[in-house]
Scaffold this motif. Structure first.
Motif, PDB file in Angstrom:
ATOM      1  N   UNK A  96     -64.778  32.039  -3.364  1.00 51.80           N
ATOM      2  CA  UNK A  96     -65.300  31.823  -4.619  1.00 51.80           C
ATOM      3  C   UNK A  96     -64.152  32.103  -5.444  1.00 51.80           C
ATOM      4  N   UNK A  97     -62.888  31.777  -6.452  1.00 52.13           N
ATOM      5  CA  UNK A  97     -62.458  32.588  -7.341  1.00 52.13           C
ATOM      6  C   UNK A  97     -62.793  32.527  -9.100  1.00 52.13           C
ATOM      7  N   UNK A  98     -62.969  33.295  -9.380  1.00 48.60           N
ATOM      8  CA  UNK A  98     -62.809  33.634 -11.168  1.00 48.60           C
ATOM      9  C   UNK A  98     -61.629  33.630 -11.888  1.00 48.60           C
ATOM     10  N   UNK A  99     -60.866  33.265 -11.885  1.00 51.95           N
ATOM     11  CA  UNK A  99     -59.287  33.061 -12.950  1.00 51.95           C
ATOM     12  C   UNK A  99     -59.259  33.834 -13.969  1.00 51.95           C
ATOM     13  N   UNK A 100     -58.824  34.684 -14.551  1.00 51.99           N
ATOM     14  CA  UNK A 100     -58.648  35.044 -16.077  1.00 51.99           C
ATOM     15  C   UNK A 100     -59.874  35.276 -16.958  1.00 51.99           C
ATOM     16  N   UNK A 101     -60.386  35.410 -16.278  1.00 55.14           N
ATOM     17  CA  UNK A 101     -61.496  35.814 -16.523  1.00 55.14           C
ATOM     18  C   UNK A 101     -61.405  36.994 -17.793  1.00 55.14           C
ATOM     19  N   UNK A 102     -62.796  36.625 -18.634  1.00 57.05           N
ATOM     20  CA  UNK A 102     -62.117  37.285 -20.173  1.00 57.05           C
ATOM     21  C   UNK A 102     -63.314  37.637 -20.673  1.00 57.05           C
ATOM     22  N   UNK A 103     -63.393  38.883 -21.009  1.00 57.80           N
ATOM     23  CA  UNK A 103     -64.934  39.716 -21.741  1.00 57.80           C
ATOM     24  C   UNK A 103     -66.246  39.609 -20.608  1.00 57.80           C
ATOM     25  N   UNK A 117     -73.990  34.781  -1.353  1.00 58.97           N
ATOM     26  CA  UNK A 117     -73.193  34.313  -0.134  1.00 58.97           C
ATOM     27  C   UNK A 117     -72.873  35.161   0.956  1.00 58.97           C
ATOM     28  N   UNK A 118     -72.142  34.656   2.150  1.00 57.10           N
ATOM     29  CA  UNK A 118     -71.801  35.405   3.366  1.00 57.10           C
ATOM     30  C   UNK A 118     -70.875  35.871   2.799  1.00 57.10           C
ATOM     31  N   UNK A 119     -69.283  34.601   2.045  1.00 56.99           N
ATOM     32  CA  UNK A 119     -68.111  34.775   1.575  1.00 56.99           C
ATOM     33  C   UNK A 119     -67.861  35.820   0.511  1.00 56.99           C
ATOM     34  N   UNK A 120     -66.342  35.830  -0.076  1.00 56.19           N
ATOM     35  CA  UNK A 120     -65.619  37.281  -0.762  1.00 56.19           C
ATOM     36  C   UNK A 120     -65.544  36.245  -1.993  1.00 56.19           C
ATOM     37  N   UNK A 121     -66.532  37.224  -3.109  1.00 55.04           N
ATOM     38  CA  UNK A 121     -65.751  36.386  -5.047  1.00 55.04           C
ATOM     39  C   UNK A 121     -64.593  36.791  -5.036  1.00 55.04           C
ATOM     40  N   UNK A 148     -76.183  40.073  -1.980  1.00 56.40           N
ATOM     41  CA  UNK A 148     -75.294  40.650  -0.392  1.00 56.40           C
ATOM     42  C   UNK A 148     -74.150  40.842  -0.270  1.00 56.40           C
ATOM     43  N   UNK A 149     -73.373  39.859  -0.787  1.00 57.92           N
ATOM     44  CA  UNK A 149     -72.351  39.487  -0.632  1.00 57.92           C
ATOM     45  C   UNK A 149     -70.803  40.271  -1.550  1.00 57.92           C
ATOM     46  N   UNK A 150     -69.680  40.150  -0.755  1.00 56.47           N
ATOM     47  CA  UNK A 150     -68.910  41.025  -1.483  1.00 56.47           C
ATOM     48  C   UNK A 150     -68.062  40.633  -2.570  1.00 56.47           C
ATOM     49  N   UNK A 151     -67.757  41.257  -3.691  1.00 54.90           N
ATOM     50  CA  UNK A 151     -66.365  41.283  -4.164  1.00 54.90           C
ATOM     51  C   UNK A 151     -64.989  41.418  -4.448  1.00 54.90           C
TER      52      UNK A 151
END
Length: 370
Positions: free
Chosen positions: A1-8, A16-20, A36-39
Motif C-alpha cells: 500500500x502506498x500513500x503519496x504526497x502526504x500532507x499534515x 496486514x502482513x505487507x508494508x505501508x 502489526x504490520x511494517x511502515x
C-alpha cells in the motif's frame, strides 16, 4: 500500500502482513503508527515526529539534510540513508537505529531512549562520521571497522564489538567506551576526551596518540595488548590465580598498571615509570608475583598504591614480588618515598621493600615485625 504526497498529520494502522509506504510527509508533520504490520516513510520533507505504536518496524528512508526526527513508542525504528546531517531524538523505550549515513555527516542524538549508529557502510579508509551526544542519549556504534573514523564531538558513546582497523577521535568531554574488541583488531584512539577499552575477544593493538588517558580492562588470559603511539594508557587486570596476559610496551611505555587480581601481568619491552605513571597492586599472598618485566625497569619517583586482598592475613616473612625482572640489569631508581629497605604499612601490616630481591634485581615486599 502506498500513500503519496502526504500532507499534515497522519495515522497509519497497518493490520496486514505487507508494508505501508508513506511518501513526502510535510515539514513538521506527525505520523502515528499502529497495527502489526511494517511502515516505511520515504523522503520526509523536513522534521518529522513519529509516534511508533505499531508492533512492526517503522523505517524512515532518505530523511532531509538538517532535519530532526523525534521518535516515541516501544517498537523498533530504523533511519536509513539520511541525505546529510540529522538529529535523532528518541523519547521512547524502543530502539532507534540509524544506518547508511553519508561519510562526512553528523548525527546528533538527544532524548533518553536507546540509539544505535550502524557504521557498516563506512568501508573506505578515511570515511568519517561525527557523533554529537551532548544531549545525553544512550548511544552505541555497531559494525565499526574497515579503516573508517568515528569522531565524537560530545557526550558518552559506546563502540560495540569493533573489528579490523578502527579510528576513534574523542573531541568531547564525555567518555568513549570501546567494548568487546575483536581478535587482532587495531584501535587508533586520539582526542582530548577519555577512552575506555573494556573486554576483548583476543589480542589487539592500541595506538593511542594524544594526551587524554586511555584505560584498558577486561583482557583475557593468554592474550596480548600491544601499545603503540605516545599517549598515556592505564591497564587494569583482575585475572584469577594461575592466569596471565601480556602488555607489549616496546613502542609505548607510557603506561600505568593496576593488578587487582591474583594473576600475573607480563610486560614485554620494559617499564620506564615516572611520577605520572602510577602502579596499583593488590597483594594476594606470600610467594606470589604481580608483574614480570622483560626489559629494563626504571622508576623515577613512581607512585605506588598497595592493598591487601580480602581474606589475606600476611604471615611474618611472607614475600610478594611486585616486579620480577627477567634480565641481569639492576632496577634504576625507586618508588616515591620508598628507597631501598624502607618500611611501609599495607592494610595495617608492616612490610619492607627491596629492589635487589629474588634473583638480585627484583622488587620485593617482605612482611616484617612491627
Amino acid at each position: 500500500t502506498y500513500v503519496t504526497d502526504a500532507r499534515g498529520d497522519l495515522l497509519v494502522d497497518n493490520a496486514g502482513s505487507g508494508t505501508v509506504v508513506v511518501g513526502g510527509t510535510a515539514d513538521g508533520a506527525t505520523l502515528t503508527t499502529a497495527g502489526s504490520g511494517e511502515v516505511q516513510v520515504d523522503s520526509p520533507q523536513g522534521d518529522l515526529t513519529l509516534v511508533n505504536g505499531s508492533e512492526g518496524t517503522v523505517t524512515v528512508a532518505s530523511a532531509a539534510d538538517g532535519s530532526t526526527l523525534r521518535v516515541s513508542g516501544e517498537a523498533p525504528t530504523r533511519i536509513e540513508f539520511p541525505r546529510g546531517d540529522i538529529t535523532v531524538h528518541n523519547d521512547g523505550p524502543g530502539l532507534v537505529t540509524t544506518a547508511n549515513v553519508n561519510p562526512g555527516s553528523t548525527v546528533t542524538y538527544t532524548g533518553e531512549g536507546p540509539e544505535v549508529l550502524d557504521a557498516g557502510n563506512l568501508i573506505q579508509d578515511g570515511d568519517t562520521v561525527r557523533v554529537d551526544n551532548q544531549g545525553g542519549a544512550s548511544v552505541e556504534v555497531h559494525n565499526a571497522g574497515h579503516g573508517a573514523l568515528l569522531e565524537v564531538i560530545g557526550g558518552d558513546v559506546t563502540v560495540a564489538a569493533p573489528q579490523g582497523t578502527v579510528y576513534v577521535d574523542n573531541q568531547g568531554e564525555g567518555t568513549v567506551r570501546i567494548e568487546d574488541v575483536a581478535d587482532q583488531a587495531v584501535l587508533h584512539t586520539s582526542g582530548t576526551g577519555p577512552v575506555v577499552v573494556d573486554g576483548a575477544a583476543g589480542s589487539f593493538t592500541l595506538h593511542h596518540g594524544d594526551s587524554a588517558l586511555a584505560t584498558v580492562s577486561g583482557v583475557g588470559a593468554g592474550e596480548t595488548v600491544t601499545l603503540l603511539g605516545t599517549g598515556p594508557v592505564a591497564v587494569v587486570s583482575d585475572l584469577a590465580l594461575g592466569e596471565r596476559f601480556t602488555i607489549d610496551t616496546t613502542v609505548n611505555s607510557n603506561v600505568r598498571i593496576s593488578n587487582l587480581g591474583a594473576g600475573i601481568v607480563d610486560v614485554v619491552g620494559g617499564l620506564a615509570l615516572d611520577t605520572g605513571d602510577g602502579l596499583r597492586i593488590r597483594l594476594n599472598g606470600g610467594g606470589t608475583t604481580a608483574i614480570t618485566v622483560a626489559g629494563e625497569i626504571s622508576l623515577d619517583g613512581t607512585p605506588i598504591t598497595l592493598e591487601l586482598e580480602e581474606g589475606y592475613d600476611p604471615s611474618l616473612h611472607d614475600s610478594i614480588t611486585l616486579l620480577e625482572n627477567d634480565g641481569d640489569d639492576a632496577v634504576t631508581g625507586h618508588f616515591a618515598n620508598l628507597a631501598e629497605g624502607e618500611t611501609l604499612y599495607v592494610g595495617g601490616e608492616l612490610f619492607r621493600i627491596t629492589y635487589t630481591g629474588g634473583t638480585g634485581n627484583d622488587v620485593v615486599l617482605t612482611r616484617v615485625n612491627d
